[in-house]
Design a protein around this motif. Structure first.
Motif, PDB file in Angstrom:
ATOM      1  N   THR A  84       6.356 -18.991   2.323  1.00 66.49           N
ATOM      2  CA  THR A  84       7.366 -18.875   3.375  1.00 66.49           C
ATOM      3  C   THR A  84       8.678 -18.355   2.796  1.00 66.49           C
ATOM      4  O   THR A  84       9.312 -17.448   3.351  1.00 66.49           O
ATOM      5  CB  THR A  84       7.587 -20.227   4.061  1.00 66.49           C
ATOM      6  OG1 THR A  84       6.349 -20.675   4.627  1.00 66.49           O
ATOM      7  CG2 THR A  84       8.628 -20.120   5.162  1.00 66.49           C
ATOM      8  N   ARG A  85       9.076 -18.919   1.655  1.00 65.00           N
ATOM      9  CA  ARG A  85      10.333 -18.489   1.037  1.00 65.00           C
ATOM     10  C   ARG A  85      10.223 -17.098   0.415  1.00 65.00           C
ATOM     11  O   ARG A  85      11.123 -16.269   0.580  1.00 65.00           O
ATOM     12  CB  ARG A  85      10.752 -19.494  -0.043  1.00 65.00           C
ATOM     13  CG  ARG A  85      11.078 -20.876   0.471  1.00 65.00           C
ATOM     14  CD  ARG A  85      11.736 -21.709  -0.632  1.00 65.00           C
ATOM     15  NE  ARG A  85      10.885 -21.769  -1.821  1.00 65.00           N
ATOM     16  CZ  ARG A  85       9.977 -22.713  -2.048  1.00 65.00           C
ATOM     17  NH1 ARG A  85       9.796 -23.672  -1.154  1.00 65.00           N
ATOM     18  NH2 ARG A  85       9.259 -22.726  -3.158  1.00 65.00           N
ATOM     19  N   GLY A  86       9.152 -16.849  -0.320  1.00 57.73           N
ATOM     20  CA  GLY A  86       9.074 -15.625  -1.099  1.00 57.73           C
ATOM     21  C   GLY A  86       8.527 -14.423  -0.366  1.00 57.73           C
ATOM     22  O   GLY A  86       8.849 -13.282  -0.722  1.00 57.73           O
ATOM     23  N   LEU A  87       7.688 -14.661   0.656  1.00 56.23           N
ATOM     24  CA  LEU A  87       7.076 -13.563   1.389  1.00 56.23           C
ATOM     25  C   LEU A  87       7.518 -13.497   2.844  1.00 56.23           C
ATOM     26  O   LEU A  87       7.229 -12.519   3.534  1.00 56.23           O
ATOM     27  CB  LEU A  87       5.542 -13.690   1.357  1.00 56.23           C
ATOM     28  CG  LEU A  87       4.861 -13.729  -0.010  1.00 56.23           C
ATOM     29  CD1 LEU A  87       3.357 -13.913   0.158  1.00 56.23           C
ATOM     30  CD2 LEU A  87       5.161 -12.467  -0.813  1.00 56.23           C
ATOM     31  N   GLY A  88       8.159 -14.555   3.321  1.00 52.52           N
ATOM     32  CA  GLY A  88       8.450 -14.628   4.743  1.00 52.52           C
ATOM     33  C   GLY A  88       7.193 -14.833   5.566  1.00 52.52           C
ATOM     34  O   GLY A  88       7.146 -14.490   6.744  1.00 52.52           O
ATOM     35  N   ARG A 137       2.738  -1.132  -7.921  1.00 56.70           N
ATOM     36  CA  ARG A 137       2.608  -2.426  -7.241  1.00 56.70           C
ATOM     37  C   ARG A 137       1.142  -2.823  -7.091  1.00 56.70           C
ATOM     38  O   ARG A 137       0.296  -1.986  -6.787  1.00 56.70           O
ATOM     39  CB  ARG A 137       3.263  -2.387  -5.858  1.00 56.70           C
ATOM     40  CG  ARG A 137       4.776  -2.230  -5.880  1.00 56.70           C
ATOM     41  CD  ARG A 137       5.329  -2.154  -4.464  1.00 56.70           C
ATOM     42  NE  ARG A 137       6.771  -2.034  -4.455  1.00 56.70           N
ATOM     43  CZ  ARG A 137       7.611  -3.059  -4.477  1.00 56.70           C
ATOM     44  NH1 ARG A 137       7.124  -4.288  -4.452  1.00 56.70           N
ATOM     45  NH2 ARG A 137       8.910  -2.882  -4.480  1.00 56.70           N
ATOM     46  N   LEU A 138       0.893  -4.116  -7.246  1.00 57.41           N
ATOM     47  CA  LEU A 138      -0.440  -4.679  -7.059  1.00 57.41           C
ATOM     48  C   LEU A 138      -0.342  -5.942  -6.216  1.00 57.41           C
ATOM     49  O   LEU A 138       0.489  -6.809  -6.476  1.00 57.41           O
ATOM     50  CB  LEU A 138      -1.066  -5.044  -8.416  1.00 57.41           C
ATOM     51  CG  LEU A 138      -2.383  -5.832  -8.362  1.00 57.41           C
ATOM     52  CD1 LEU A 138      -3.529  -4.933  -7.874  1.00 57.41           C
ATOM     53  CD2 LEU A 138      -2.721  -6.424  -9.734  1.00 57.41           C
ATOM     54  N   LEU A 167       3.220  -6.626   0.214  1.00 60.80           N
ATOM     55  CA  LEU A 167       3.269  -5.239  -0.260  1.00 60.80           C
ATOM     56  C   LEU A 167       4.588  -4.891  -0.933  1.00 60.80           C
ATOM     57  O   LEU A 167       4.619  -4.111  -1.885  1.00 60.80           O
ATOM     58  CB  LEU A 167       3.012  -4.281   0.903  1.00 60.80           C
ATOM     59  CG  LEU A 167       1.610  -4.296   1.515  1.00 60.80           C
ATOM     60  CD1 LEU A 167       1.557  -3.369   2.726  1.00 60.80           C
ATOM     61  CD2 LEU A 167       0.569  -3.897   0.477  1.00 60.80           C
ATOM     62  N   ARG A 168       5.672  -5.442  -0.431  1.00 60.25           N
ATOM     63  CA  ARG A 168       7.000  -5.127  -0.981  1.00 60.25           C
ATOM     64  C   ARG A 168       7.571  -6.282  -1.790  1.00 60.25           C
ATOM     65  O   ARG A 168       8.737  -6.252  -2.176  1.00 60.25           O
ATOM     66  CB  ARG A 168       7.963  -4.747   0.148  1.00 60.25           C
ATOM     67  CG  ARG A 168       7.519  -3.523   0.939  1.00 60.25           C
ATOM     68  CD  ARG A 168       8.537  -3.142   1.983  1.00 60.25           C
ATOM     69  NE  ARG A 168       8.086  -2.058   2.837  1.00 60.25           N
ATOM     70  CZ  ARG A 168       8.164  -0.763   2.533  1.00 60.25           C
ATOM     71  NH1 ARG A 168       8.704  -0.395   1.379  1.00 60.25           N
ATOM     72  NH2 ARG A 168       7.734   0.150   3.375  1.00 60.25           N
ATOM     73  N   ALA A 169       6.792  -7.298  -2.031  1.00 68.68           N
ATOM     74  CA  ALA A 169       7.271  -8.459  -2.791  1.00 68.68           C
ATOM     75  C   ALA A 169       7.017  -8.228  -4.276  1.00 68.68           C
ATOM     76  O   ALA A 169       6.511  -7.199  -4.698  1.00 68.68           O
ATOM     77  CB  ALA A 169       6.581  -9.721  -2.301  1.00 68.68           C
ATOM     78  N   GLY A 170       7.355  -9.231  -5.057  1.00 67.78           N
ATOM     79  CA  GLY A 170       7.104  -9.148  -6.486  1.00 67.78           C
ATOM     80  C   GLY A 170       8.347  -8.783  -7.274  1.00 67.78           C
ATOM     81  O   GLY A 170       9.330  -8.261  -6.736  1.00 67.78           O
ATOM     82  N   VAL A 171       8.284  -9.066  -8.560  1.00 70.28           N
ATOM     83  CA  VAL A 171       9.377  -8.797  -9.491  1.00 70.28           C
ATOM     84  C   VAL A 171       8.862  -7.851 -10.567  1.00 70.28           C
ATOM     85  O   VAL A 171       7.813  -8.121 -11.167  1.00 70.28           O
ATOM     86  CB  VAL A 171       9.882 -10.109 -10.131  1.00 70.28           C
ATOM     87  CG1 VAL A 171      10.958  -9.819 -11.163  1.00 70.28           C
ATOM     88  CG2 VAL A 171      10.398 -11.060  -9.049  1.00 70.28           C
ATOM     89  N   GLY A 205       5.777  -2.503 -16.426  1.00 68.94           N
ATOM     90  CA  GLY A 205       6.950  -2.751 -15.595  1.00 68.94           C
ATOM     91  C   GLY A 205       6.627  -2.837 -14.119  1.00 68.94           C
ATOM     92  O   GLY A 205       7.530  -2.919 -13.284  1.00 68.94           O
ATOM     93  N   GLY A 206       5.342  -2.843 -13.781  1.00 67.95           N
ATOM     94  CA  GLY A 206       4.948  -2.963 -12.389  1.00 67.95           C
ATOM     95  C   GLY A 206       5.103  -4.387 -11.877  1.00 67.95           C
ATOM     96  O   GLY A 206       5.332  -5.332 -12.655  1.00 67.95           O
ATOM     97  N   SER A 207       4.974  -4.550 -10.578  1.00 66.29           N
ATOM     98  CA  SER A 207       5.063  -5.880  -9.976  1.00 66.29           C
ATOM     99  C   SER A 207       3.700  -6.274  -9.434  1.00 66.29           C
ATOM    100  O   SER A 207       2.997  -5.467  -8.815  1.00 66.29           O
ATOM    101  CB  SER A 207       6.100  -5.917  -8.854  1.00 66.29           C
ATOM    102  OG  SER A 207       5.727  -5.076  -7.784  1.00 66.29           O
TER     103      SER A 207
END
Length: 365
Positions: free
Chosen positions: A322-326, A113-114, A263-267, A198-200
């Motif tokens: 707001t939608r993607g990270l809260g 993750r980055l 930190l926990r977001a991303g695809v 394959g990282g996010s």
């Protein structure tokens, strides 16, 4: 979660360290502590914080730092506009090569993750609507217009006055100075790393960040720190152009919270970009007046001067974050400026950008 924060001793990086440690994460820092920026380890870092001293361009230092990390929060960068051709090598070296070295080490160590500190400057000018032609992209402003005090961009097709609109993450990217080009290159490299490993990757496009620990008395800080430094020295803040250029001023604690949320977001296998902004735009003149008023004067001076490479207006939509990270900014403009008027600033070791290692991320106005 084990997190490596690059640029951990800097303005935004140190606040990111604070919120991540408070959330219970294991956090390690990497910072060059370059003499052009720091006189040593800053006293606002906790005594028990693990800070490795090293440059993001040093493969050995980076390889040691990323080992065992679950995510890297990459804040280290050389900042400022970069308006001279001589600036190009430094921005490319620190921001682009440094990011490439970091990503290569992450790939070899299997860090998945980055979180990347990007910037609003990748957009160039903000979003504009023409009454006849709809959404348009103005060309860079003409020097003759700027000299004559004509600061507003016009429609590239009919020269009509334009209405300012909000910039969303899918807007065309149009970097217009060396710093902006290097930040966009960082995003491209991060996207390549994500596809190859394959990282996010999450790119946070900061708007005008302000708050405690900004460096004072340096043109490479954000405009808020430049104005605050003037006030502290008993000088009137010098507002460029006519003071009507619009920006989104976002408090550094909100920016740190956005990093925590990312930190926990991303695809996996891709990069996602988010504006980090307050959603409450103000003119630079309004900001100068609010800061001077909270500090107790002197009042700002509107100079009519300009800087090549500056854009006129850039107003962000914060809805995707707001939608993607809260994430939504919590510090209101008036409250933030009142606090910032008396908040501690960091005295840099010199007045220039880092030459031996990365400076910290902030935004020019």
């Amino acid at each position: 979660m084990r997190i490596l924060v690059t640029g951990a001793a800097g303005f935004i990086g140190s606040h990111a360290v604070d919120v991540m440690r408070a959330a219970g994460h294991e956090v390690q820092g990497l910072d060059s502590l370059t003499p052009a920026v720091h006189t040593g380890r800053p006293d606002y870092l906790p005594d028990n914080f693990d800070l490795a001293v090293g440059d993001v361009r040093d493969p050995d230092a980076v390889r040691r730092a990323v080992a065992g990390a679950d995510v890297v929060c990459h804040q280290a960068a050389l900042v400022g506009l970069g308006v001279d051709l001589a600036d190009l090598p430094a921005y490319s070296d620190v921001n682009v090569t440094g990011t490439a070295v970091l990503l290569e080490a992450m790939g070899r160590s299997g860090v998945p993750r980055l979180v990347l500190a990007s910037s609003m400057v990748v957009y160039g000018e903000g979003a504009y609507d023409c009454p006849e032609h709809g959404r348009v992209r103005p060309a860079p402003r003409d020097v003759g217009d700027l000299e004559a005090g004509r600061f507003e961009p016009r429609c590239p097709q009919c020269s009509a006055p334009l209405t300012v609109a909000t910039v969303t993450e899918d807007a065309p990217l149009d970097p217009r100075n060396a710093y902006a080009a290097s930040k966009l290159a960082q995003e491209h490299l991060a996207a390549t790393w994500a596809r190859m490993t394959g990282g996010s990757a999450v790119a946070l496009r900061y708007h005008n960040v302000y708050g405690p620990r900004m460096p004072r008395d340096t043109p490479y800080s954000g405009v808020a720190a430049i104005f605050r430094s003037a006030l502290e020295g008993g000088r009137s803040p010098q507002v460029y152009e006519d003071g009507q250029q619009r920006r989104d001023f976002v408090h550094v604690r909100d920016v740190a919270r956005a990093n925590l949320a990312a930190l926990r977001a991303g695809v996996p296998g891709s990069l996602r970009a988010f504006n980090v902004a307050s959603g409450e735009p103000h003119t630079v003149g309004e900001m100068a007046s609010a800061l001077a008023g909270a500090f107790g004067g002197p009042v700002p001076t509107v100079t009519g001067r300009y800087r090549l490479g500056d854009v006129r207006h850039i107003v962000a939509s914060p809805e995707a974050a707001t939608r993607g990270l809260g994430f939504r900014a919590e510090t209101r403009f008036g409250d933030g400026m009142t606090e910032f008027a008396h908040a501690p600033l960091r005295r840099p070791a010199s007045g220039g950008p880092a030459s031996g290692g990365p400076a910290r991320v902030s935004q020019p106005a």
